[in-house]
Design an enzyme around this catalytic site. Structure first.
Site, short mmCIF file in Angstrom:
data_model
loop_
_atom_site.label_atom_id
_atom_site.label_comp_id
_atom_site.label_asym_id
_atom_site.label_seq_id
_atom_site.Cartn_x
_atom_site.Cartn_y
_atom_site.Cartn_z
N HIS A 198 0.87 -1.18 0.00
CA HIS A 198 0.00 0.00 0.00
C HIS A 198 0.91 1.23 0.00
O HIS A 198 1.48 1.57 1.03
CB HIS A 198 -0.90 0.00 1.23
CG HIS A 198 -1.90 -1.10 1.23
ND1 HIS A 198 -2.95 -1.16 0.34
CD2 HIS A 198 -1.99 -2.23 1.98
CE1 HIS A 198 -3.66 -2.25 0.56
NE2 HIS A 198 -3.10 -2.93 1.54
N ASP A 231 -1.64 -0.68 -4.01
CA ASP A 231 -2.30 0.53 -4.50
C ASP A 231 -1.39 1.72 -4.22
O ASP A 231 -0.47 1.61 -3.43
CB ASP A 231 -3.73 0.73 -3.95
CG ASP A 231 -3.87 0.56 -2.46
OD1 ASP A 231 -2.86 0.71 -1.73
OD2 ASP A 231 -5.00 0.29 -1.99
C1 XIL Z 1 -9.55 -3.55 4.04
C2 XIL Z 1 -10.73 -3.52 3.09
O1 XIL Z 1 -10.29 -3.10 1.84
C3 XIL Z 1 -11.80 -2.59 3.61
O2 XIL Z 1 -12.97 -2.67 2.81
C4 XIL Z 1 -12.16 -2.96 5.06
O3 XIL Z 1 -13.09 -2.03 5.56
C5 XIL Z 1 -10.90 -2.98 5.91
O4 XIL Z 1 -9.95 -3.87 5.35
N1 XIL Z 1 -4.66 -4.82 4.79
C6 XIL Z 1 -5.37 -5.97 4.59
C7 XIL Z 1 -6.73 -5.90 4.03
O5 XIL Z 1 -4.83 -7.06 4.78
O6 XIL Z 1 -7.56 -6.94 4.49
C8 XIL Z 1 -7.39 -4.58 4.30
O7 XIL Z 1 -8.63 -4.53 3.62
C9 XIL Z 1 -6.48 -3.46 3.86
C10 XIL Z 1 -5.18 -3.49 4.61
#
Ligand code: XIL
Length: 307
Positions: A198, A231
């Site tokens: 991320h 992302d």
């Molecule tokens: C996020 C989802 O995208 C959201 O919709 C939800 O509200 C919270 O979780 N790390 C992870 C994912 O491993 O499961 C997370 O996903 C984003 C960060």
């Protein structure tokens, strides 16, 4: 876009009601991760009552379109059901709950899911073990146990440790690496490492050479590496920022292609369903398609890499 590396995205179950979403999803990708539907709180909202309906819907779509599926996530500190977190269970009870959960879910998806994120985000930025519901209730052993229970339930599925902010070479990624080495030494059945990825346009930049070095040290341990949730979030997007974003996507993909990294998965492909605006104030535009499914420079950059 199909190539030797699997190229994929998280799938938001609401998107499956949207014909354009389904069209782009099936055309562009060959591996998916359910964004929320396989999390504990989604599957087992009420105690002793598993409901696989929504997760199964995503799995059926993926199978119909010949896509691989990453299961996500068996053990995490977020999105846990209330009956569990408010249940006052003792250590022994929690161990059986953990075992039962993993067994139920992994057996349900046996032969359908090719990799599981078994433990998600167990390390803090400072390298310490994250103080979570599972750590407090069971102790560090929960990590090893989770992998063992998953392996018992499906000896053929690849088991991953998955985390964010551990992509380069720094305190957190070193701590993750040390944890994985310790698990391997202990003969814990772990087969892969997930680098969430991320990223942010104005955050600490991830140097491609550090990512390459990090991937290499896991390959030397004999582990598979997947990029699992990429992302690149932006504040107040402009054309210029979208080009910078494309460069980041391209850099990461090129490192992945230059290594043995087996999957490049993004956390959503269209801004229409992206989690970013809800979770990061003032940020958005993190995906490679905009809200109207128009491809951004990042899409074309990745396409070029995958040619
Ligand atoms: C996020 C989802 O995208 C959201 O919709 C939800 O509200 C919270 O979780 N790390 C992870 C994912 O491993 O499961 C997370 O996903 C984003 C960060």
């Amino acid at each position: 876009m199909k190539s030797k590396i699997k190229f994929g995205t998280a799938v938001n179950v609401s998107g499956l009601q949207d014909p354009k979403y389904k069209e782009v999803l099936s055309k562009e990708f060959n591996i998916i991760t359910p964004e929320n539907e396989m999390k504990y709180g989604s599957l087992c909202y009420t105690k002793d009552n598993y409901d696989f309906t929504k997760a199964d819907e995503i799995v059926a779509f993926a199978q119909a379109n010949k896509m691989a599926i990453r299961g996500h996530a068996l053990v995490w500190h977020n999105q846990l059901p209330k009956w569990l977190t408010e249940g006052n269970y003792n250590r022994q009870e929690l161990i059986s709950i953990l075992q039962n959960h993993i067994k139920t879910v992994v057996e349900h998806y046996k032969g359908k899911v090719s990799a599981w994120d078994v433990v998600n985000e167990a390390i803090e930025d400072d390298g310490s073990l994250r103080d979570t519901f599972w750590l407090r209730g069971i102790g560090e052993k929960y990590i090893d146990l989770a992998f063992r229970y998953a392996h018992e339930a499906d000896p053929d599925v690849k088991l991953f440790y998955n985390d964010y902010g551990g992509e380069g070479i720094h305190t957190k990624s070193n701590a993750i690496y040390d944890l994985i080495k310790k698990l391997l030494k202990n003969k814990t059945p772990i087969h892969g490492i997930g680098l969430q990825m991320h990223l942010s346009l104005d955050g600490r930049p991830l140097k491609p050479e550090h990512l390459a070095e990090n991937i290499k040290r896991y390959e030397e341990l004999g582990l598979d590496v997947h990029i699992t949730e990429m992302d690149v979030r932006i504040k107040e997007p402009t054309e210029e920022k979208l080009v910078q974003q494309a460069n980041i996507y391209r850099d990461i993909m090129n490192v992945a292609l230059g290594s043995n990294c087996k999957a490049f998965v993004m956390w959503g492909f269209t801004d229409k369903y992206s989690w970013i605006p809800k979770w990061f104030k003032d940020y958005g535009s993190a995906c490679i398609f905009d809200e109207k499914y128009k491809p951004k420079p990042a899409y074309y950059a990745l396409k070029e890499c995958l040619k």
